[in-house]
Design a protein around this motif. Structure first.
Motif, PDB file in Angstrom:
ATOM      1  N   ALA A  83       0.841  -1.189   0.000  1.00 40.89           N
ATOM      2  CA  ALA A  83       0.000   0.000   0.000  1.00 40.89           C
ATOM      3  C   ALA A  83       0.877   1.239   0.000  1.00 40.89           C
ATOM      4  O   ALA A  83       2.085   1.169   0.293  1.00 40.89           O
ATOM      5  CB  ALA A  83      -0.936   0.007   1.203  1.00 40.89           C
ATOM      6  N   GLU A  84       0.265   2.356  -0.324  1.00 40.38           N
ATOM      7  CA  GLU A  84       0.989   3.617  -0.425  1.00 40.38           C
ATOM      8  C   GLU A  84       1.063   4.376   0.901  1.00 40.38           C
ATOM      9  O   GLU A  84       1.689   5.436   0.968  1.00 40.38           O
ATOM     10  CB  GLU A  84       0.326   4.503  -1.483  1.00 40.38           C
ATOM     11  N   ASP A  85       0.438   3.845   1.942  1.00 41.05           N
ATOM     12  CA  ASP A  85       0.480   4.510   3.244  1.00 41.05           C
ATOM     13  C   ASP A  85       1.592   3.953   4.136  1.00 41.05           C
ATOM     14  O   ASP A  85       1.518   4.052   5.358  1.00 41.05           O
ATOM     15  CB  ASP A  85      -0.865   4.391   3.950  1.00 41.05           C
ATOM     16  N   ARG A  86       2.601   3.314   3.516  1.00 37.33           N
ATOM     17  CA  ARG A  86       3.765   2.774   4.217  1.00 37.33           C
ATOM     18  C   ARG A  86       3.397   1.605   5.123  1.00 37.33           C
ATOM     19  O   ARG A  86       4.001   1.399   6.167  1.00 37.33           O
ATOM     20  CB  ARG A  86       4.474   3.858   5.027  1.00 37.33           C
ATOM     21  N   HIS A  87       2.426   0.842   4.691  1.00 38.64           N
ATOM     22  CA  HIS A  87       2.002  -0.348   5.425  1.00 38.64           C
ATOM     23  C   HIS A  87       1.768  -1.485   4.437  1.00 38.64           C
ATOM     24  O   HIS A  87       1.494  -1.257   3.250  1.00 38.64           O
ATOM     25  CB  HIS A  87       0.722  -0.102   6.220  1.00 38.64           C
ATOM     26  N   ALA A  88       1.898  -2.683   4.956  1.00 44.69           N
ATOM     27  CA  ALA A  88       1.459  -3.875   4.235  1.00 44.69           C
ATOM     28  C   ALA A  88       0.228  -4.421   4.943  1.00 44.69           C
ATOM     29  O   ALA A  88       0.123  -4.344   6.173  1.00 44.69           O
ATOM     30  CB  ALA A  88       2.560  -4.928   4.178  1.00 44.69           C
ATOM     31  N   TYR A  89      -0.714  -4.961   4.155  1.00 36.45           N
ATOM     32  CA  TYR A  89      -1.971  -5.429   4.709  1.00 36.45           C
ATOM     33  C   TYR A  89      -2.109  -6.924   4.475  1.00 36.45           C
ATOM     34  O   TYR A  89      -1.720  -7.440   3.422  1.00 36.45           O
ATOM     35  CB  TYR A  89      -3.149  -4.693   4.075  1.00 36.45           C
ATOM     36  N   VAL A  90      -2.684  -7.592   5.467  1.00 31.70           N
ATOM     37  CA  VAL A  90      -2.952  -9.021   5.381  1.00 31.70           C
ATOM     38  C   VAL A  90      -4.455  -9.225   5.539  1.00 31.70           C
ATOM     39  O   VAL A  90      -5.036  -8.831   6.561  1.00 31.70           O
ATOM     40  CB  VAL A  90      -2.180  -9.821   6.446  1.00 31.70           C
ATOM     41  N   TYR A  91      -5.075  -9.797   4.522  1.00 28.42           N
ATOM     42  CA  TYR A  91      -6.504 -10.090   4.534  1.00 28.42           C
ATOM     43  C   TYR A  91      -6.712 -11.582   4.745  1.00 28.42           C
ATOM     44  O   TYR A  91      -5.941 -12.407   4.248  1.00 28.42           O
ATOM     45  CB  TYR A  91      -7.165  -9.691   3.219  1.00 28.42           C
TER      46      TYR A  91
END
Length: 838
Positions: free
Chosen positions: A785-793
């Motif tokens: 993501a562009e908000d300096r985070h990685a996301y796990v769904y």
């Protein structure tokens, strides 16, 4: 008896009629009008109520009528006690005793249905409990989960009434307009959520009367309806212009918006897909309005006001037909509008079915003013109560959701697609070349045959005699061995012992703890792509500084560098056996490197590919190289020469040759491709610049299926659930694949149905193409993501379960380790991050 006469007065029972409907069969197959009542006063905008076995509505203005939907002997119960018109009705949540509350400007009354029926049987007049008087115009009522508190929306306030003490516990003030709905949070009993005509929603703590959260203005029109979903912990609200929002109520999600849907556009898209898939199946009077018809605006309603929201039980319908997600993971809801009922899937945020009142000629109400739905009836059907927008009619409808789905779902393919082959390779198949020809596979290390006679060699060849002409500096440098070879390409015992070769448990928790951070290169050279090797021991990445690098999986030690490209490396791919590393660069070339010797083994450039290579990978267990060049998907057979001849070392013997070229439909540029290399599979998935997805069956050498408008923008990555040799998955899960596009989130697809089964939204991705990856267990999907985070769904939820921090720039790529609970991420400022499980 007098009560019996009151029960039958004004009631018209409608028989099931054999009238043509939208499914080409009978109305009774989909919807039945159970009753129609003509009221003396119009009630277009009131709160109606439905429970498991009953429905309630105002009659003649100040009478409360209760209809038993299950027991025909107890059809209509009329309760009197109000002097002014009733404006809101609601049922309690407990079955025994079943309570019902009604409100009018003069008083708020709570009734017990069991006591009321006993009074009527005894010949007495049933009376309710007055909870308050002269509280103003009440627009909405709702019982708490334990029925001890009633939330009453009167004007700009929310009054919390105690049903035992009959007193007002607290007044919640803060809305700038009339409060139109309020719901309790079932898993947090002290929390109540409200929506208002001020176009915002608020979250309250009613125990101390404090405001927890105040949303911004959502729309240009008032919010009318509200629904709290306990299973997914989500909030759904809709407005008068047909806009729908879904918000997450999970802790630490800060009430983020999961999705926003325009129901008018959703209906147009649903109608278009249905007509394109089966244009001749619908009669003229039952077709949904097309976009051109909607533009005329004469007799077609443009907006779809969200008058009511309710859960939709599809245990017998959608879940069994899609064959993928279990009923608890496929959550749908009914949306009641003035024109009809819409079935909205909360997994993929698409309409599953549309029921227009005017399409059924035996329905008395064509335009509704108010509606209430309940899906969990004993026979699996939904019950809906309507009041007419123009007129005094009140009707009860019984809808069969399974029949509605069956007549409106898209026709399935004759033979469902699957990545698992169901037949042998055909003799005419392009893949047959790889089966019968050994030269299509990479050559193993072969020792050159011993020569009995050495011919045409210098006298000092392979001897210790010094000669001028073989010891000059340029030649010595040219033939010097590689200096970055560590331990003769053999790993130390410590490194070997650090990996345990056993099957990892499927129930491992996802990696969420940051273990290590590493800068790939000096400066801010972006890392464009990353991938773990099949054994999980090495991590390859492609950088914007024209290099491909290989790290140890724990990001320790010195990386191996593969220079040679003249542009940023966009793709890296390991071979199945881990001996070769493939890289694709913006210079338009494809290179295959020897991972052991750290040298170039094969280069495919402009001589074979006139158009630049966009993406490539090994295919069919390393038998072929699959690549995209311009509008074509090309299958290359290749031969890598591993003989070591120092004299002819710079004379390339490795070669590649195109076996088949398959153009995409419409001759559009291929933006991404994916295929399984861990086992034999015939299917290749591609994405085009025109936002389409296309599946090719290489066993027959042609296109197998096309999905149009897969995203609102071109897909920049296709990711298949390929599993891992360290984990076991059910065979049907290998048919899942995910696609992502800038500003359009992630969509999960099933090859067998060719439909989007779920959407993952909530991560910020508006400009830069961020990567996605499946976990080896198949339970999670990770994305950058562009908000300096990685996301796990999690696969069963559209809301992210983990938000990984610690990055300093946009997360461009993610990769799960196939052998351990590890997740590697890459950022735009040239850093790698390794996350491990807690």
């Amino acid at each position: 008896m007098k009560c019996e006469a009151e029960q039958s007065q004004g009631l018209q029972m409608e028989e099931q009629q054999d009238i043509a409907s939208t499914d080409g069969g009978y109305v009774g197959d989909i919807v039945i009008e159970k009753f129609l009542i003509e009221s003396k006063k119009s009630t277009p905008h009131v709160q109606l109520a439905c429970s498991m076995q009953h429905s309630a509505f105002p009659l003649h203005g100040n009478e409360l009528c209760v209809w038993n939907t299950e027991d025909p002997s107890q059809q209509l119960l009329a309760l009197r006690g109000h002097h002014q018109p009733i404006s809101a009705v609601t049922f309690g949540n407990t079955a025994t005793p079943l309570l019902i509350c009604s409100a009018s400007p003069d008083r708020v009354i709570m009734w017990s249905l069991d006591e009321c029926r006993e009074k009527i049987l005894e010949g007495l007049i049933p009376r309710g409990t007055v909870l308050g008087t002269l509280l103003g115009t009440v627009l909405y009522l709702r019982f708490s989960p334990d029925d001890r508190i009633i939330a009453m929306c009167a004007g700009n306030k929310i009054l919390m009434l105690d049903t035992e003490s009959r007193s007002t516990l607290v007044e919640l003030e803060g809305h700038q307009g009339p409060v139109t709905a309020a719901e309790f949070c079932t898993w947090r009993a002290h929390v109540v959520i409200s929506v208002s005509e001020d176009r915002s929603f608020k979250v309250w703590d009613h125990r101390n009367g404090s405001l927890i959260y105040n949303s911004p203005v959502l729309a240009a029109s008032p919010l009318l309806s509200l629904l709290v979903i306990e299973g997914s912990k989500q909030l759904v609200t809709g407005c008068a212009e047909g806009q729908l929002w879904v918000f997450s109520l999970v802790d630490k999600h800060h009430y983020r918006c999961v999705t926003h849907a325009d129901l008018r556009k959703k209906r147009e898209r649903f109608s278009t897909r249905r007509l394109e898939s089966n244009p001749g199946s619908l009669p003229e009077e039952s077709r949904l309005p097309s976009a051109r018809e909607l533009a005329k605006g004469d007799d077609v309603e443009v907006t779809l006001p969200v008058l009511g929201l309710a859960h939709c039980d599809l245990s017998l319908g959608l879940a069994s037909e899609c064959g993928l997600l279990s009923p608890e993971n496929t959550s749908c809801l009914w949306i009641g509008s003035s024109a009809g009922l819409l079935m909205f899937n909360l997994a993929n945020f698409e309409l599953e079915a549309v029921l227009h009142y005017r399409d059924f000629r035996n329905l008395s109400i064509q335009i509704a003013g108010s509606c209430a739905m309940m899906s969990k009836t004993s026979d699996g059907k939904a019950f809906c109560v309507l009041t007419a927008m123009f007129g005094n009619g009140i009707a009860g409808l019984k809808v069969d959701p399974t029949a509605l789905l069956r007549c409106q779902q898209h026709p399935t393919l004759g033979t469902p697609l699957s990545v698992l082959p169901s037949s042998r390779v055909l003799p005419t198949s392009p893949l047959h070349f790889g089966v019968v020809e050994s030269s299509a596979q990479p050559a193993r290390h072969r020792q050159p045959a011993a020569r009995s006679v050495v011919r045409d060699q210098p006298l000092v060849f392979h001897s210790k005699v010094r000669s001028s002409g073989y010891t000059s500096a340029p030649h010595a440098t040219m033939f010097s061995p590689k200096t970055n070879i560590k331990n003769d390409c053999k790993r130390s015992s410590e490194c070997k012992n650090s990996y345990k070769w056993k099957e990892s448990p499927v129930q491992n928790s996802p990696p969420t703890r940051l273990s290590r951070r590493l800068a790939v290169a000096e400066g801010r050279a972006a890392v464009r792509c990353i991938q773990f090797s099949g054994d999980g021991r090495r991590l390859a990445c492609g950088s914007a500084n024209h290099l491909a690098l290989v790290f140890d999986a724990d990001l320790t030690g010195t990386p191996t560098v593969f220079p040679g490209h003249d542009g940023a490396v966009n793709t890296v791919c390991w071979s199945h056996d881990g001996r070769w590393l493939l890289s694709v660069s913006q210079d338009g070339t494809l290179r295959v490197w020897s991972a052991r010797r750290m040298e170039l083994a094969l280069c495919l450039g402009k001589d074979l590919l006139p158009k630049p290579v966009q993406s490539a990978q090994f295919y069919y267990i390393d038998t072929f190289i699959l690549l995209s060049s311009g509008p074509e998907v090309q299958l290359f057979t290749y031969h890598i020469d591993t003989c070591k001849d120092e004299i002819r070392r710079y004379k390339p013997k490795s070669r590649g040759r195109a076996v088949v070229r398959l153009p995409m439909t419409g001759a559009v540029e291929v933006t991404s491709l994916s295929a399984v290399n861990d086992f034999y599979s015939y299917l290749v998935l591609t994405a085009g610049r025109n936002r389409t997805l296309e599946a090719f069956d290489l066993n027959v050498g042609r296109s197998a299926a096309v999905i149009t408008e897969a995203h609102s923008r071109p897909v920049h990555q296709i990711c298949q659930n390929k599993g891992s040799s360290f984990m076991t998955q059910p065979s049907q899960l290998y048919n899942l694949f995910a696609t992502t596009a800038v500003a359009d989130g992630i969509r999960l697809w099933d090859l067998r149905t060719l439909r989007c089964e779920r959407r993952f939204e909530g991560h910020l991705n508006r400009c830069y193409p961020c990567g996605i990856a499946f976990s080896p267990c198949g339970r999670y999907v990770a994305c950058g993501a562009e908000d300096r985070h990685a996301y796990v769904y999690e696969m069963g939820s559209s809301t992210f379960c983990h938000r990984l921090s610690g990055h300093t720039d946009t997360v461009t790529g993610v990769a799960f380790s196939p052998s351990a609970s590890q997740l590697a991420t890459a950022t735009l400022d040239g850093k790698l991050h390794l996350f491990v499980a807690e």
